[in-house]
Enzyme design. Structure first.
Site, PDB file in Angstrom:
ATOM      1  N   MET A 187       0.869  -1.160   0.000  1.00  0.00           N
ATOM      2  CA  MET A 187       0.000   0.000   0.000  1.00  0.00           C
ATOM      3  C   MET A 187       0.901   1.202   0.000  1.00  0.00           C
ATOM      4  SD  MET A 187      -2.618  -1.407   2.785  1.00  0.00           S
ATOM      5  CE  MET A 187      -1.255  -1.364   3.881  1.00  0.00           C
ATOM      6  N   GLY A 188       1.121   1.779  -1.151  1.00  0.00           N
ATOM      7  CA  GLY A 188       1.925   2.991  -1.238  1.00  0.00           C
ATOM      8  C   GLY A 188       1.375   3.870  -0.163  1.00  0.00           C
ATOM      9  N   THR A 189       0.232   4.357  -0.360  1.00  0.00           N
ATOM     10  CA  THR A 189      -0.585   4.923   0.731  1.00  0.00           C
ATOM     11  C   THR A 189      -0.302   6.309   1.226  1.00  0.00           C
ATOM     12  OG1 THR A 189      -0.771   2.725   1.677  1.00  0.00           O
ATOM     13  CG2 THR A 189      -1.420   4.498   3.070  1.00  0.00           C
ATOM     14  N   THR A 190      -1.410   6.896   1.659  1.00  0.00           N
ATOM     15  CA  THR A 190      -1.327   8.063   2.539  1.00  0.00           C
ATOM     16  C   THR A 190      -2.226   7.763   3.716  1.00  0.00           C
ATOM     17  OG1 THR A 190      -1.251   9.461   0.584  1.00  0.00           O
ATOM     18  CG2 THR A 190      -1.677  10.540   2.678  1.00  0.00           C
ATOM     19  N   GLY A 243       2.681   8.788   0.588  1.00  0.00           N
ATOM     20  CA  GLY A 243       2.067  10.086   0.294  1.00  0.00           C
ATOM     21  C   GLY A 243       2.334  11.133   1.348  1.00  0.00           C
TER      22      GLY A 243
END
Lengths: 233, 245
Positions: free
Chosen positions: A11-14, A143
């Site tokens: 999950m690259g994610t922010t 992110g």
């Protein structure tokens, strides 16, 4: 183009957790990627641990899921033995225990947020390595790099519930605009003495940022709309 | 005899197998600790930063903590390992209190315990990635010592970790003397911390100074130091030599 579909789901994610006057607001995007491919465009990265404690997950999808599963299991037993809801601090500490003792194998950064009757709303950040840091607000995931400056400027103590949630949605939305590994919808979870509220902000309903255009059904709609005045001054 | 403090750059330990019980590199790190003996005991200074690689991610981390009644521990390096060390010391102090015999662990004992822990972990190739500074006063005697992540341990009148070793120690060698007053000690530490602020990329301008005397430990509130940039030479440094720096 190599999509690398065998890459681990990450999950690259922010992810964001923010305290306000009376509770916490947790927020996250919804993109799970496998290399360059978006494996799930509507994931739920805000996972329940107990009735009053939730965790935002980032990094390896598998690692974060298994850690939260273990901690949910431990907390369930702990709640039965304790006879009352678990505190946010205990939840954070259990996550820390797993994260620290398995630091060589895990690749997940977590933000624990919740409300208990002793301390009210609390946010704990648990980055790679297993450090626990209690913070008035926490940001994480790839992110988050784009949000340090934003929060330095926009964060203030003692916001209302509405201000806090708007801040979180704006922030996740800004991160999605610049981070390829974040995207999709913005999910928020608000936790306070009254309970838990889940909200959902679809990608196309978010505010537009620099060089982003209003979404259209088709070019044809633009062409067919009333044309501009010729040589208007 | 010389030794070098290993620099945390993430590739100092190379191993072929993904061995399950080895700490290979730190994630969230604290920078220098500087400490000196003074008239009434020991003064220690640290900033409140927790860096995540090159990002100054956390700005409210307390890297100095009181241990028992007589000691003060400061740590640089991986914060999660420092938090674990504090848990070990909690247990140590608890057991010491449970004897209820009127004795309490002094700084020498705590330093020795930490040295054993750090050296043993080093032997197992699974170090606690910290350099620790242990200061204290017991029965009128001041004590100041240091342990590194590989178990190197010594005492001195003034110690510093990380960048502090290179930037602060020379200042201290020059200007430290026995029986410094509290004010002079604080000014000396602030001089060191200011240099570190100018020259250490991972330093932040939010620091605490802790003092330990026979009476006990006090850690100051967080505060910032003024810095000086109004030198004429800073104004237009490349005026006569465009392109230079």
């Amino acid at each position: 183009m190599d999509l690398n579909l065998d890459a681990p789901h990450s999950m690259g994610t922010t992810i964001i957790g923010v305290t306000y006057n009376g509770g916490v607001v947790l927020g996250a995007d919804s993109r799970t990627s496998t290399g360059m491919y978006v494996a799930n465009r509507a994931s739920d990265k805000i996972t329940q641990l107990t009735d009053n404690v939730y965790v935002c997950r980032s990094g390896s999808a598998a690692d974060s899921q298994v850690v939260s599963d273990y901690v949910r299991y431990f907390l369930h037993q702990h709640t039965i033995q304790l006879g009352q809801p678990a505190t946010v601090k205990v939840s954070a500490n259990l996550i820390r225990m797993l994260a620290y003792n398995n630091k060589n194998m895990l690749q997940t950064g977590l933000i624990v947020g919740g409300w208990d009757k002793y301390e009210g709303g609390k946010i704990y950040g648990i980055p790679l390595g297993g450090t626990v840091v209690e913070q008035p607000f926490a940001i994480g995931g790839s992110g988050s790099s784009y949000l340090y400056g934003f929060f330095d400027q926009a964060w203030k103590e003692n916001m209302t519930k509405e201000e806090a949630e708007q801040l979180v949605v704006k922030a996740v939305s800004l991160a999605i605009a610049r981070d390829g590994a974040s995207g999709g919808v913005v999910r928020t979870v608000i936790i306070n003495s009254e309970g838990v509220t889940r909200n959902f902000y679809p990608g196309d309903k978010l505010q537009l940022w620099h060089e982003e255009l209003e979404p259209q059904n088709s070019l044809l709609d633009i062409l067919n709309a009333a044309g501009p005045e010729p040589m208007a001054i | 005899m010389t030794f070098t403090i290993p620099i945390d750059n993430g590739d100092s330990v190379k191993t072929a197998e993904a061995d399950s019980q080895r700490t290979l590199y730190p994630y969230v790190t604290g920078t220098s600790i500087v400490a000196i003996k003074y008239k009434d005991g020991v003064l220690m200074a640290s900033d409140m930063g927790g860096s995540y690689g090159s990002t100054l991610r956390y700005k409210n981390i307390e890297r100095m903590k009181a241990i028992g009644k007589h000691s003060l521990l400061g740590a640089s390096g991986e914060i999660s390992d420092f938090q674990e060390i504090l848990r070990y010391l909690d247990e140590l102090v608890l057991n010491d209190n449970m004897w209820d015999d009127g004795n309490s662990l002094g700084p020498k004992e705590v330093h020795n315990y930490l040295t054993r822990v750090m050296y043993n972990r080093r032997n197992k190739f699974n170090p606690l990635w910290n350099t620790l500074v242990l200061g204290g006063v017991k029965n009128g005697e001041s004590y100041l010592g240091m342990v590194s992540m590989i178990g190197v341990s010594f005492e001195d009148n003034h110690v510093a970790t990380g960048f502090g070793n290179h930037l602060a120690r020379p200042i201290l060698r020059d200007e430290w003397h026995a029986d410094l007053s509290f004010e002079d000690g604080v000014k000396l530490l602030e001089k060191c911390m200011r240099v570190l602020l100018y020259r250490d990329r991972s330093a932040i301008n939010k620091l605490q100074i802790a003092k330990i005397t026979e009476e006990g430990v006090t850690v100051s509130q967080p505060y910032s130091l003024k810095t000086f940039w109004e030198f004429k030479a800073f104004n237009n440094p490349t005026a006569g030599a465009e392109g230079s720096w």
